[in-house]
Design an enzyme around this catalytic site. Structure first.
Site, short mmCIF file in Angstrom:
data_model
loop_
_atom_site.label_atom_id
_atom_site.label_comp_id
_atom_site.label_asym_id
_atom_site.label_seq_id
_atom_site.Cartn_x
_atom_site.Cartn_y
_atom_site.Cartn_z
N ASP A 194 0.86 -1.19 0.00
CA ASP A 194 0.00 0.00 0.00
C ASP A 194 0.90 1.24 0.00
O ASP A 194 1.60 1.51 0.97
CB ASP A 194 -0.88 -0.04 1.24
CG ASP A 194 -1.94 1.07 1.26
OD1 ASP A 194 -1.95 1.91 0.35
OD2 ASP A 194 -2.76 1.08 2.20
N ASP A 205 -4.06 6.96 -3.88
CA ASP A 205 -3.93 5.93 -2.84
C ASP A 205 -4.38 4.61 -3.46
O ASP A 205 -5.55 4.47 -3.82
CB ASP A 205 -4.81 6.32 -1.65
CG ASP A 205 -4.68 5.35 -0.47
OD1 ASP A 205 -3.87 4.42 -0.55
OD2 ASP A 205 -5.40 5.56 0.53
N HIS A 274 -12.35 5.75 2.00
CA HIS A 274 -12.43 7.11 2.52
C HIS A 274 -12.32 8.16 1.41
O HIS A 274 -11.71 7.93 0.36
CB HIS A 274 -11.30 7.35 3.52
CG HIS A 274 -9.95 6.91 3.03
ND1 HIS A 274 -9.09 7.74 2.34
CD2 HIS A 274 -9.31 5.71 3.10
CE1 HIS A 274 -7.99 7.08 2.02
NE2 HIS A 274 -8.09 5.83 2.46
N HIS A 282 -7.14 11.16 4.64
CA HIS A 282 -8.48 10.81 5.09
C HIS A 282 -9.34 12.06 5.16
O HIS A 282 -9.10 12.95 5.98
CB HIS A 282 -8.43 10.12 6.46
CG HIS A 282 -7.79 8.78 6.42
ND1 HIS A 282 -7.05 8.26 7.47
CD2 HIS A 282 -7.75 7.83 5.45
CE1 HIS A 282 -6.60 7.06 7.15
NE2 HIS A 282 -7.01 6.79 5.93
N GLU A 307 -11.36 0.99 -0.90
CA GLU A 307 -10.50 -0.11 -0.47
C GLU A 307 -11.30 -1.09 0.38
O GLU A 307 -12.17 -0.70 1.15
CB GLU A 307 -9.28 0.39 0.30
CG GLU A 307 -9.56 1.11 1.60
CD GLU A 307 -8.28 1.57 2.29
OE1 GLU A 307 -7.27 0.83 2.27
OE2 GLU A 307 -8.29 2.68 2.86
N GLU A 402 -7.20 -1.77 -3.49
CA GLU A 402 -7.65 -0.39 -3.36
C GLU A 402 -7.38 0.40 -4.63
O GLU A 402 -6.35 0.23 -5.28
CB GLU A 402 -6.90 0.26 -2.19
CG GLU A 402 -7.20 1.73 -1.98
CD GLU A 402 -6.41 2.31 -0.81
OE1 GLU A 402 -6.89 3.28 -0.19
OE2 GLU A 402 -5.31 1.79 -0.51
#
Length: 421
Positions: A194, A205, A274, A282, A307, A402
């Site tokens: 990640d 992300d 998120h 976030h 994710e 994700e």
């Protein structure tokens, strides 16, 4: 005696003139031919050899501005909205809004797409490079050196968005090797990779899971399918609770057989997707991977990390182990710091990371070699948030996939999509 050759008869003056005229015409033809050939040679000389197309190296070190000199980066996977929003695709009003966004001085779309292309190129080469027997430190350095080179790291303008997560087996998230870590990747491990990239604070992300033997293939398949289901359900006015329900239904339709015993695949219900804000991983909205009553809607112009985490364990994580992930709080309080080292460290954090997440290795790279006491003080004062490793029960296996998606006015764009996942 030898025979004597017959003498040639003398030619008439008219014949001699004709022969000379023929020779003159032949000379003229030869000059024309020579001229044509000369022109052809000149044209051949003008042709420049084709420039060899610049390609990415191994390990990846060619900055993206060299590969895309016009500053236009690949668009992600385009998905239309669901039936009730399909009109957006052809709406002249929404298409006009798209054009206005494209002319944004902050270049929102291009910045996100550049970050996504860095992610794709680094991770695709990583998947060919890493193998059991390597240390997690070696793998983290490969990723981070590649990201820094390709994004052309420039302070807070472009760089790594958060610490590289290399989470093994029952550990689902927030583990990155601290200085001195000697953990080795083994053949039987299931590892979540990640990492994030940002350009002008626009964060991509994205994460994937690798395994080196087939026991947990179904676990990876379940999580990948769940993430894709969540992406498909997302869009303008989509309710977050309903997206979670689709993710859960998809995930729980799978099971994994290990040594003759069958394990249901469960969602890790306290790890969520998120919203992403500028320089803030976030945002305000979260997507729990289970059906719930959250009626909050996605809105046009937002972007999200979709994710999902699946597990053969209990389906709930707890914080455990040495912390590697930290971030200065967006709403950090202004409190007097009694430690001079803490004041100095906070200046380093503000200068190098602002509200982006960082790890202890990044502090050392910024020159803060003896930082632990000061860092703990900033955490205790509520200025910096710590994010310890998040783990399910020991002996279980976890997986993660994700993607970052843009909720555009006309369509949904999965910016981080690649040929690999």
């Amino acid at each position: 005696m030898s025979p004597v050759a017959d003498p040639q008869p003398a030619q008439a003056p008219e014949a001699e003139e004709g022969r000379l005229q023929d020779l003159d015409e032949l000379d003229d033809v030869e000059e024309v031919v020579d001229g044509v050939n000369g022109d052809a040679k000149k044209k051949k000389k003008k042709k420049k050899p084709k420039k060899k197309k610049l390609e990415q190296t191994e390990p990846p070190r060619v900055g993206l501005s060299k590969l895309f000199p016009e500053g236009k980066y690949p668009e992600g996977e385009i998905q239309p909205y669901k039936d009730d929003n399909l009109w957006r695709t052809t709406s002249e009003e929404k298409r006009h809004i798209e054009r206005v966004i494209q002319q944004d001085p902050n270049e929102t779309y291009q910045n996100i797409r550049k970050a996504a292309e860095v992610h794709r190129q680094v991770r695709q080469r990583l998947q060919k490079y890493m193998q059991p027997g390597m240390s997690l430190m070696e793998i983290a350095n490969y990723i981070e050196d590649g990201v820094r080179a390709l994004v052309e790291e420039d302070g807070l303008e472009a760089g790594i968005a958060f610490p590289t997560g290399l989470n093994l087996n029952h550990c689902a998230a927030h583990f990155s090797p601290n200085p001195g870590d000697t953990t080795i990747l083994s053949k039987g491990d299931v590892m979540k990779v990640d990492f994030g990239v940002h350009v002008k604070g626009r964060i991509v992300d994205s994460a994937f899971t690798v395994n080196f033997e087939p026991t947990y293939n179904k676990l990876l398949e379940a999580v990948r399918a769940s993430t894709n289901a969540g992406i498909k359900e997302s869009g303008v006015d989509a309710r977050l609770g309903e997206i979670g329900g689709v993710i859960q239904e998809t995930m729980e339709s799978y099971e994994v057989e290990v040594n003759g015993k069958v394990y249901p695949v469960r969602c890790i219900d306290n790890l969520s997707g998120h919203q992403i804000n500028r320089y803030q991983i976030h945002g305000e909205k979260f997507i729990l991977p289970v059906r719930n009553d959250d009626q909050t809607k996605m809105e046009e112009g937002e972007y999200y990390a979709i994710e999902t985490f699946g597990t053969t364990g209990r389906g709930r994580i707890v914080e455990t182990g040495d912390c590697s992930h930290f971030a200065r709080k967006v709403d950090a309080p202004h409190v007097p710091l009694r430690l001079t080292t803490a004041k100095s460290l906070l200046k380093t954090i503000n200068k190098n990371f602002s509200t982006l997440a960082f790890c202890r290795r990044y502090l050392e790279r910024a020159g803060e070699t003896k930082h632990l006491l000061a860092l703990n003080h900033l955490v205790s004062q509520g200025i910096v948030q710590d994010y310890p490793p998040l783990c399910d029960q020991r002996g279980s296996m976890t997986a993660q996939f994700e993607h970052t998606i843009l909720i555009r006015p006309t369509v949904k764009e999965v910016v981080s999509r690649g040929d690999d996942y």
